[in-house]
Design a protein around this motif. Sequence first.
Motif, mmCIF file in Angstrom:
data_model
loop_
_atom_site.group_PDB
_atom_site.id
_atom_site.type_symbol
_atom_site.label_atom_id
_atom_site.label_comp_id
_atom_site.label_asym_id
_atom_site.label_seq_id
_atom_site.Cartn_x
_atom_site.Cartn_y
_atom_site.Cartn_z
ATOM 1 N N UNK A 208 -31.085 20.503 36.932
ATOM 2 C CA UNK A 208 -30.004 21.457 37.126
ATOM 3 C C UNK A 208 -29.792 21.829 38.581
ATOM 4 N N UNK A 209 -30.568 21.241 39.482
ATOM 5 C CA UNK A 209 -30.349 21.413 40.917
ATOM 6 C C UNK A 209 -29.454 20.321 41.484
ATOM 7 N N UNK A 210 -29.171 19.277 40.675
ATOM 8 C CA UNK A 210 -28.353 18.158 41.150
ATOM 9 C C UNK A 210 -27.193 17.943 40.191
ATOM 10 N N UNK A 211 -26.048 18.535 40.485
ATOM 11 C CA UNK A 211 -24.860 18.328 39.668
ATOM 12 C C UNK A 211 -24.268 16.964 39.988
ATOM 13 N N UNK A 212 -23.721 16.308 38.967
ATOM 14 C CA UNK A 212 -23.148 14.981 39.166
ATOM 15 C C UNK A 212 -22.110 14.695 38.088
ATOM 16 N N UNK A 213 -20.997 14.097 38.483
ATOM 17 C CA UNK A 213 -19.946 13.723 37.538
ATOM 18 C C UNK A 213 -19.705 12.219 37.530
ATOM 19 N N UNK A 214 -20.588 11.443 38.147
ATOM 20 C CA UNK A 214 -20.439 9.988 38.216
ATOM 21 C C UNK A 214 -21.077 9.378 36.969
ATOM 22 N N UNK A 215 -20.289 9.247 35.916
ATOM 23 C CA UNK A 215 -20.824 8.849 34.613
ATOM 24 C C UNK A 215 -21.230 7.389 34.531
ATOM 25 N N UNK A 216 -20.821 6.550 35.476
ATOM 26 C CA UNK A 216 -21.250 5.152 35.438
ATOM 27 C C UNK A 216 -22.520 4.917 36.255
ATOM 28 N N UNK A 217 -23.197 5.996 36.656
ATOM 29 C CA UNK A 217 -24.494 5.886 37.328
ATOM 30 C C UNK A 217 -25.598 5.905 36.269
ATOM 31 N N UNK A 218 -26.584 5.065 36.436
ATOM 32 C CA UNK A 218 -27.698 4.981 35.490
ATOM 33 C C UNK A 218 -28.513 6.273 35.444
ATOM 34 N N UNK A 219 -28.417 7.102 36.480
ATOM 35 C CA UNK A 219 -29.198 8.337 36.553
ATOM 36 C C UNK A 219 -28.449 9.557 36.014
ATOM 37 N N UNK A 220 -27.204 9.372 35.590
ATOM 38 C CA UNK A 220 -26.392 10.483 35.085
ATOM 39 C C UNK A 220 -26.796 10.814 33.649
ATOM 40 N N UNK A 221 -27.011 12.091 33.383
ATOM 41 C CA UNK A 221 -27.303 12.536 32.016
ATOM 42 C C UNK A 221 -25.982 12.645 31.274
ATOM 43 N N UNK A 222 -25.749 11.791 30.343
ATOM 44 C CA UNK A 222 -24.451 11.654 29.695
ATOM 45 C C UNK A 222 -23.999 12.898 28.944
ATOM 46 N N UNK A 223 -24.911 13.715 28.485
ATOM 47 C CA UNK A 223 -24.544 14.901 27.720
ATOM 48 C C UNK A 223 -24.271 16.119 28.604
ATOM 49 N N UNK A 224 -24.447 15.974 29.915
ATOM 50 C CA UNK A 224 -24.216 17.088 30.831
ATOM 51 C C UNK A 224 -23.808 16.532 32.193
ATOM 52 N N UNK A 225 -23.322 17.379 33.057
ATOM 53 C CA UNK A 225 -22.864 16.943 34.377
ATOM 54 C C UNK A 225 -23.978 17.092 35.411
ATOM 55 N N UNK A 226 -25.127 16.482 35.097
ATOM 56 C CA UNK A 226 -26.282 16.560 35.985
ATOM 57 C C UNK A 226 -26.930 15.192 36.154
ATOM 58 N N UNK A 227 -27.680 15.077 37.241
ATOM 59 C CA UNK A 227 -28.470 13.876 37.515
ATOM 60 C C UNK A 227 -29.849 14.045 36.880
ATOM 61 N N UNK A 228 -30.445 12.947 36.456
ATOM 62 C CA UNK A 228 -31.769 12.996 35.853
ATOM 63 C C UNK A 228 -32.900 12.761 36.835
ATOM 64 N N UNK A 229 -32.583 12.479 38.092
ATOM 65 C CA UNK A 229 -33.635 12.260 39.085
ATOM 66 C C UNK A 229 -34.207 13.582 39.572
ATOM 67 N N UNK A 230 -35.441 13.564 40.054
ATOM 68 C CA UNK A 230 -36.036 14.781 40.604
ATOM 69 C C UNK A 230 -35.529 15.046 42.020
#
Length: 62
Positions: free
Chosen positions: A15-37
Amino acid sequence: MTNCTNGGCACTPNQSIKCTVTNCANHCQDSAYCGLSTIQVGTHESNPTMVECTDCQSFQLK
């Protein structure tokens, strides 16, 4: 199971890394966040002066 963002593992939104790039492998598809630390931000310009000059260098195509 270890949390990861691809390879069939569940994505844990950072929740510290917002992201809307849905074709990135690190994007959490159910939310607008990145899954990387952490992510790496860089530039493709020698003297960046605008937002468009910066890049998420952690991007990985799905």
